[in-house]
Design an enzyme around this catalytic site. Structure first.
Site, mmCIF file in Angstrom:
data_model
loop_
_atom_site.group_PDB
_atom_site.id
_atom_site.type_symbol
_atom_site.label_atom_id
_atom_site.label_comp_id
_atom_site.label_asym_id
_atom_site.label_seq_id
_atom_site.Cartn_x
_atom_site.Cartn_y
_atom_site.Cartn_z
ATOM 1 N N LYS A 78 62.692 67.550 22.817
ATOM 2 C CA LYS A 78 61.527 67.654 23.700
ATOM 3 C C LYS A 78 60.807 68.964 23.393
ATOM 4 C CE LYS A 78 60.327 67.398 28.659
ATOM 5 N NZ LYS A 78 60.863 67.292 30.042
ATOM 6 N N SER A 158 58.787 63.598 32.848
ATOM 7 C CA SER A 158 58.010 64.200 31.787
ATOM 8 C C SER A 158 58.602 64.003 30.392
ATOM 9 C CB SER A 158 57.859 65.696 32.057
ATOM 10 O OG SER A 158 59.116 66.337 31.966
ATOM 11 N N SER A 182 62.782 64.092 35.527
ATOM 12 C CA SER A 182 62.117 63.957 34.231
ATOM 13 C C SER A 182 62.992 63.465 33.084
ATOM 14 C CB SER A 182 61.484 65.291 33.825
ATOM 15 O OG SER A 182 60.296 65.484 34.539
#
Ligand code: MG
Ligand code: ZN
Lengths: 493, 95, 483
Positions: A78, A158, A182
């Site tokens: 990420k 997210s 997330s």
């Protein structure tokens, strides 16, 4: 040879050990897959040369019999984790061109375990969102489609880039971060496993902060076993993070005994929220039946503060974020929009550098901390947070873990919920309390909704007892037999 | 709580985000909507409840007084939008 | 208490000081970068100090220890539970966009400092609190016409902010407070107190009121960097406020700067409209919990502090309170004095240290640590006075030689033949010669002109190059003149 991008981490590891293929072959297949999934916009930065170089050194180690736990396994990161000399953006315009001179502890741990980096994954800007639509680099699409509907769907957020890449078989696994859901919500949306560890289990050092008291890194994988393997490598005490727990990291994989007989599992009645979708309720009931069949004992529990968790979260997280994001000021790194004075430079830089949702949260956070409002909002929220944590502590006197749905619905279409922030925030209703209490939670794919999209069940554990929730998730995984695949697969298109 | 434009402008100044005046009304509406929703917390009786200060029960670790970092000006300045002679450079500040 | 005489009557000045004292430590409060003064720009900076994304603070144990030690030295309450907060504001040299500080719960609570005023009175000044916080970086505004340069070497250095009660009433008291605080910090080894290098900086809060009236509105004069400037700033600011008020004006609470060139204060020009620091507990840190046993352990290592040392000097060495006060102001001079005085005539030692030695150091512009005359050397010299080798007069010459050459007193006595003559025969011979050569004066003396005794002493001393033992000389001379 089997399709290398279809393997789990455990299978790929065993295949490398058995010399059925090389790390280079495995990585090359994934590099190709990363290219193939470009239409999803899951990656912000691809690092194929780095990946192949790492794979070659892994092959050398494998040859010498010096393989480490993740030797030669291609993962994606990420883009909230700082990676040394590799562009790190938090999906924000304000970090334009930022190449950190350091490597985050979590990613360093992965490389030290032998893993290979495929690239940096898309996310909601600064991890603020549940849809991966707020990225400066554009939205990530889910590899899934609703039955009979070709509209592009969100992968959740997210950690949506992570979810899409893993679901579409572009990476064996990916790192995510979870501040209010997330990791778990996108995992649920795309039919993979996502684990948010106990606060303090994985170091936050070198991970770009959203809300410091809630943020926690974790693995996103296609199996519970893979989550156990990856977490083991990511976790560990880090003296560079004052909130990192000096706790031994157990062998999570070894804890996957499949035996949950006699385990008391809490079913919180307050999670049966008003207007809960029938399919969600049915899925939850199936989960309860599966654990009962496996010999565990479902126990109804009460978490009375549940309904206040979201409001609490939407005070604390923006407050911390407003302060954490003050460092993006155009002075030392990233974007600068020139101004005649220092203050004008700040104001122009931050207006252009931050997207609408980030600005909204900074403003809310600034407001709730400002003179005259601090007690009514921030302090009040921290008191309610104490009560929320107390709810869980009470429950854990009766049960060893808790079973809930992960999300109140399946994935929605891109743009579907963008006009009402609160409707978007409601996505996190089942996941947020876990962050507020600092507990571990895992989402495991459990079935498909009426629209043909994946749904996950969440198992919440006691602090530092990831082993138990992995074990329970493993049982659910086996019982659910989730084999559905997204329409868009790297190896297929 | 309903925020007015002046309050929004003040918060934006505190947060150093340029908000065009034409945007202030819209933002005031959005923020008011969120704040009103958040205010459900006032229903919760928190008398005598300590605010949470740390989510994990542990004491703060301390490090030893040893120099372990520094002498890396290039690293520190490499990402700077403007730098000169080993300094970061910003628009002139008048005190 | 001294008051300001205004047109409308007397005004009382109320002063409180906030001192930022840089902690003596190798590394910064929350990062592993060094703290040394004067390094090349941005060389003592870690990504933590530069507020890079994802960087986290970890506290330096030594800094906490230094704060506790200082608290104990100020007879203050040590808070076993304290919290670090973020003070949020934007500034070019504040890389994180907030300063980690302590707001509601500082590590040290109430304490006090005793001031010895020149008139011999003592004043107790309350300490409100001492808290730990990070220093900011440094902005240089004069390097380039259109830009400000930023150096982060100081960013993150540990500071103790020591806040006094508004207990001071004159610039002199404020000066005495600063000198006493600096003395205590130096004794403790927690801050070097060097105001020129900025390791001790002072914010001055000044207000005025009619005696007995409630507190007036205060102005804060930021970052004044010498004791003298603090005193000048107070005098100027108090008079300014009296004038404003007497002209029917109002004092606005504001931050001002001291212009040392003009000796005036002026409001800071930088925008202060947004003065809302939005303090909240730093979620990257946990509460600072101190073990009472650890604090006790620090207490046991505390050195003897100026007040205790002064009492002991008065008690054990028989010094006057004033002399003791002068000697204990700096640990180094106190130690020096004790090394000289131990086992000797302490008052004599004190006179030599405060008189000739301090005078010489002043002339040379040297600190006592670099004194050309060692305490051992001065002690030996006093021994030579005691055993009669040197007269007080000769000693002055020997001391001058020691300052000049750094040689031992014995060597100088030997080399320059400065040994006192105590041999009565030798002195007698010299006296006889002087009396013989001055028959007329002898007659005058004997006829009652007593004052001439000094003349004869002088002549004999001259003849013996000042080496004659004065007591022996006096005695023999008196006898001869009488005879
Ligand atoms: Mg201050
Ligand atoms: Zn301060």
């Amino acid at each position: 040879m089997t399709n290398l991008t279809d393997l789990t981490i455990a299978e790929a590891r065993d295949g490398l050990a058995a010399k059925r293929f090389t790390a280079r072959e495995l990585t090359a297949a994934h590099v190709a897959a990363v290219e193939a999934v470009r239409p999803l916009n899951a990656f912000i930065t691809e690092t194929p040369e780095l990946a192949l170089a790492q794979a070659e050194s892994s092959d050398a180690r494998l040859l010498r019999g010096e393989a480490r736990p993740l030797e030669g396994l291609p993962l994606a990161i990420k883009d909230l984790f700082c990676t040394k000399e590799v562009l790190t953006t938090a999906a924000s315009h304000i970090l334009d061109g930022f190449k950190p001179p350091y490597e985050s502890t979590v990613t360093q741990n992965l490389w030290d375990a032998g893993a290979v980096m495929l690239g940096k994954l898309n996310l909601d800007e600064f991890a603020m969102g549940s849809s991966t639509t707020t990225s400066f680099y554009g939205p990530t699409e889910s590899p899934w489609r609703r039955d009979g509907d070709n509209r592009a769907l969100v992968p959740g957020g997210s950690s949506g880039g992570s979810a899409a890449a893993v679901a579409a078989r572009a990476a064996l696994g990916a790192t995510g971060t979870d501040t209010g859901g997330s990791i778990r919500q996108p995992a649920s949306f795309v039919g993979i496993v996502g684990l948010k560890p106990t606060y303090g289990r994985c170091s936050r050092w070198g991970t770009i902060a959203f809300a410091s008291s809630l943020d926690q890194a974790g693995p996103m994988t296609r199996s519970v076993r893979d989550a156990a393997i990856m977490l083991k490598a990511m976790a560990g005490h880090d003296p560079k993070d004052s909130t990192s727990a000096p706790q031994a990291v157990p062998d999570f994989e070894a804890a996957l005994s499949g035996d949950i007989r006699g385990l008391k599992i809490g079913i919180p009645k307050e999670y049966r929220v008003d207007g809960m979708k029938r399919e969600i309720e049915a899925l939850w009931q199936r989960g309860i039946d599966w654990i009962k069949d496996a010999g565990a004992e479902p126990v109804e529990i009460s978490l009375p503060m549940t309904k206040y968790a979201l409001a609490t979260y939407y005070i604390i997280a923006p407050a911390e974020a407003s302060s954490n994001l003050a460092r993006y000021d155009g002075v030392r790194f990233g974007l600068r929009v020139p101004g005649k004075t220092l203050d004008e430079m700040y104001e122009l830089t931050r207006a252009e550098g931050f997207g609408a949702e980030v600005q909204r949260r900074i403003l809310i956070g600034t407001y709730v901390l400002s003179a005259g409002y601090y007690d009514a909002y921030y302090l009040k929220a921290q008191r309610v947070r104490t009560l929320i944590a107390r709810d869980f502590a009470e429950a854990y006197k009766q049960v060893e873990c808790i079973l809930t749905p992960t999300t109140p619905s399946t994935a929605f279409a891109i743009g579907e919920k963008s006009d009402d922030p609160i409707a978007m925030y409601l996505n996190d209703v089942f996941t947020v309390p876990v962050n507020l209490a600092g507990l571990p939670g895992i989402s495991v794919p459990a079935g498909l909704g009426e629209d043909g999209l994946p749904l996950g069940l969440q198992v919440i554990g006691r602090a530092f007892d990831e082993a138990t929730i992995l074990r329970v998730a493993g049982v659910i995984e086996r019982a659910a037999g989730f084999t559905a695949r997204p329409q868009f697969l790297a190896g297929r298109s | 709580m309903a925020l007015d434009k002046a309050t929004v402008a003040h918060i934006a100044t505190l947060a150093r985000i340029k908000l065009p005046e034409t945007e202030q009304g819209r933002i005031a509406g959005e923020l008011s909507h969120i704040l009103t929703w958040i205010e459900q917390l006032s229903e919760v009786n928190t008398d005598g409840v300590e605010p949470m200060t740390s989510v994990v029960a542990m004491t703060m670790p301390m490090r030893e007084d040893v120099v372990t970092d520094g002498n890396r000006v290039d690293d520190i300045l490499a990402n700077a939008p403007e730098r000169a002679n080993g300094f970061f450079v910003v628009p002139k500040v008048v005190e | 208490m001294s008051l300001i005489e205004g047109r409308t009557g007397e005004w009382e000045v109320v002063i409180g000081l906030e001192v930022h004292a840089q902690i003596i430590s190798n590394a910064k409060l929350f990062s592993g970068a060094a703290t040394a003064f004067g390094a090349e720009p941005n060389t003592q900076v870690s990504p933590v100090d530069a507020g890079f994304p994802g960087m986290l603070p970890v506290i330096n144990r030594r800094c906490v220890e230094q704060a506790v030690k200082t608290g104990l030295g100020l007879a203050a309450r040590i808070n076993l539970h304290s919290v670090f907060d973020r003070k949020n504001y934007f500034y070019a040299d504040l890389p994180q966009g907030y300063q980690i500080s302590q707001y509601l719960t500082p590590v040290v609570g109430k304490g006090s400092i005793i001031l010895d005023m020149p008139d011999g009175s003592a004043r107790e000044i309350g300490i409100t609190r001492l808290h730990l916080e990070q220093d900011a970086g440094k902005s240089l505004h004069d390097q380039q016409a259109t830009s400000t340069y930023v150096d982060l070497n100081r960013s993150g250095v540990g500071l103790m902010e020591i806040v006094s009660e508004p207990d001071m009433r004159t610039a002199e008291e404020a000066g005495a407070y600063l000198r006493k605080l600096r003395s205590i910090l130096r004794y403790l080894g927690t801050c070097d107190g060097n105001m020129e290098e900025g390791s001790m900086r002072c914010d001055v809060n000044v207000s005025v009121r009619k005696p007995g009236a409630p507190l007036g509105t205060r102005c804060e004069i930021k970052n004044v960097n010498s004791v003298r400037f603090v005193m000048l700033a107070i005098d100027y600011e108090a008079r300014r406020q009296v004038e404003v008020l007497e002209d029917g004006g109002e004092i606005r609470q504001e931050t001002r700067l001291f212009d040392s060139g003009r000796g005036t204060t002026r409001p800071m020009r930088s925008k202060e409209n947004a003065h809302d620091y939005r303090y909240f507990p730093d979620p990257d840190l946990l509460p600072l919990i101190l073990d009472p046993a650890w604090v006790e352990g620090i207490k046991r290592t505390l050195p003897e502090l100026p007040d205790a040392k002064k009492s002991r000097f008065v008690r054990d060495y028989g010094l006057s309170v004033e002399d003791a006060g002068v000697l204990v102001a700096e640990q180094e001079s106190a130690d020096y004095f004790e090394a000289v005085a131990r086992g000797r005539d302490a008052k004599l030692a004190a006179n030599w240290v405060m008189g000739d030695l301090f005078g010489a150091l002043n002339r040379l512009g040297r600190r006592i640590e670099d004194s050309p005359v060692s305490a051992a050397g001065l002690g030996e010299m006093i021994d030579l006075i005691a055993d009669g080798t040197l007269s007080g007069r000769l000693a002055k010459d020997v001391f001058a030689g020691m300052v000049e050459t750094g040689a031992s007193p014995a060597a100088i006595v030997e080399e320059r033949g400065l040994r006192q003559v105590t041999d009565t025969g030798e002195i007698e011979t010299a006296i006889d010669a002087v009396l013989a050569a001055n028959g007329d004066k002898v007659a005058e003396y004997r006829s009652g002109k007593d004052k001439l005794f000094g003349f004869f002493v002088g002549q004999v001393m001259k003849a013996t190059q000042g080496k004659a033992n004065p007591a022996t000389l006096n005695e023999i001379l008196r006898n001869k003149l009488a005879g």
